[in-house]
Design a protein around this motif. Structure first.
Motif, PDB file in Angstrom:
ATOM      1  N   ASP A  77       0.825  -1.203   0.000  1.00  0.00           N
ATOM      2  CA  ASP A  77       0.000   0.000   0.000  1.00  0.00           C
ATOM      3  C   ASP A  77       0.860   1.253   0.000  1.00  0.00           C
ATOM      4  O   ASP A  77       0.537   2.244  -0.671  1.00  0.00           O
ATOM      5  N   SER A  78       1.961   1.208   0.747  1.00  0.00           N
ATOM      6  CA  SER A  78       2.838   2.371   0.838  1.00  0.00           C
ATOM      7  C   SER A  78       3.460   2.702  -0.512  1.00  0.00           C
ATOM      8  O   SER A  78       3.453   3.861  -0.952  1.00  0.00           O
ATOM      9  N   SER A  79       4.003   1.690  -1.211  1.00  0.00           N
ATOM     10  CA  SER A  79       4.634   1.934  -2.504  1.00  0.00           C
ATOM     11  C   SER A  79       3.593   2.333  -3.545  1.00  0.00           C
ATOM     12  O   SER A  79       3.847   3.204  -4.386  1.00  0.00           O
ATOM     13  N   ALA A 106       8.679   3.318 -15.807  1.00  0.00           N
ATOM     14  CA  ALA A 106       7.937   2.064 -15.918  1.00  0.00           C
ATOM     15  C   ALA A 106       7.684   1.443 -14.548  1.00  0.00           C
ATOM     16  O   ALA A 106       6.579   0.958 -14.263  1.00  0.00           O
ATOM     17  N   LEU A 107       8.683   1.479 -13.679  1.00  0.00           N
ATOM     18  CA  LEU A 107       8.515   0.895 -12.349  1.00  0.00           C
ATOM     19  C   LEU A 107       7.490   1.669 -11.525  1.00  0.00           C
ATOM     20  O   LEU A 107       6.708   1.077 -10.776  1.00  0.00           O
ATOM     21  N   LEU A 108       7.467   2.998 -11.664  1.00  0.00           N
ATOM     22  CA  LEU A 108       6.464   3.801 -10.960  1.00  0.00           C
ATOM     23  C   LEU A 108       5.055   3.451 -11.421  1.00  0.00           C
ATOM     24  O   LEU A 108       4.132   3.314 -10.608  1.00  0.00           O
ATOM     25  N   VAL A 109       4.884   3.307 -12.733  1.00  0.00           N
ATOM     26  CA  VAL A 109       3.568   2.941 -13.247  1.00  0.00           C
ATOM     27  C   VAL A 109       3.149   1.591 -12.712  1.00  0.00           C
ATOM     28  O   VAL A 109       1.992   1.397 -12.295  1.00  0.00           O
ATOM     29  N   ARG A 110       4.076   0.638 -12.693  1.00  0.00           N
ATOM     30  CA  ARG A 110       3.749  -0.698 -12.170  1.00  0.00           C
ATOM     31  C   ARG A 110       3.417  -0.638 -10.686  1.00  0.00           C
ATOM     32  O   ARG A 110       2.486  -1.317 -10.230  1.00  0.00           O
TER      33      ARG A 110
END
Length: 225
Positions: free
Chosen positions: A153-155, A217-221
């Motif tokens: 949830d935090s990420s 890309a990692l942020l979107v995921r």
């Protein structure tokens, strides 16, 4: 690569001398690449990068003392950082994922054939990501592995807060990047010009405080968890 350009300057960081020697022999055999320094640990790497200002750092993930992850974070937090290409083995998935989140442009396995390592160095020098096909699936699995509810949830919340600052077109561009599309493909998907795609991508770098497309890309995921 244009023969009139200066060779790409490379620093090799690995605690194994034989690995450094082998990489130097391979890289220095190419007219468009040159090894300007070596380092056996993270602290030495920070020093030689300050001295040599390389274009690319080949960074071992696991080293005694300061490891490749913390060294990468330190390097990429500095003004005008080099591009970082991680060297890894299959047992380093978690650290590689952390390095990609920190801003490394990609990774190659240590047993990758020399021509592929050279291609990876050249690709990263141009600012493009490199993900070794043999290990990409493992890193994706690590990125999507079950987490504790609090951690997940935090990420997710942190990623969604960052993405909420984007315009609609910027968000569509970020999603396309996460889908692995290059600039021409993004332009076709969104029915916009390549120059506009580049402008949106530059805006993403600034608004999301990232160094490259892998981090986008990692942020979107993360936001989709």
């Amino acid at each position: 690569m244009d023969s009139q350009r200066e060779p790409v300057r490379v620093v090799i960081v690995d605690d194994e001398q034989l690995v450094r020697m082998a990489l130097r022999l391979v890289i220095d055999g190419e007219p468009d690449l040159t090894v300007v320094a070596e380092a056996a640990d993270g602290d030495a790497a920070l020093t030689v990068v300050d001295e040599q200002r390389p274009d690319v750092v080949l960074m071992d993930v696991r080293m005694p003392g300061r490891d490749g992850l913390s060294t990468t974070r330190e390097l990429l937090a500095r003004p005008m950082p080099p591009r970082v290409l991680m060297l890894t083995t299959f047992d380093s998935d978690d650290l590689v994922l952390g390095a990609l989140r920190a801003g490394a442009l990609g990774f190659v396995l240590k047993d990758t054939q020399p021509p592929q390592i050279l291609d990876a160095v050249r690709t990263v020098a141009e600012g493009n990501p490199v993900l070794s096909p043999a290990a990409t699936a493992r890193v994706i699995a690590a990125a999507t592995a079950p987490q504790s509810p609090h951690s997940r949830d935090s990420s997710r919340d942190a990623a969604r807060r960052k993405l909420s600052a984007l315009t609609g077109r910027e968000l569509e561009t970020a999603q396309a990047i996460a889908d692995g599309l290059d600039n021409p493909d993004i332009a076709r998907r969104l029915n916009i010009g390549i120059a506009t795609v580049k402008a949106h991508t530059s805006s993403l770098f600034a608004k999301l405080a990232v160094h490259n497309r892998v981090q986008i890309a990692l942020l979107v995921r993360d936001a989709e968890q």
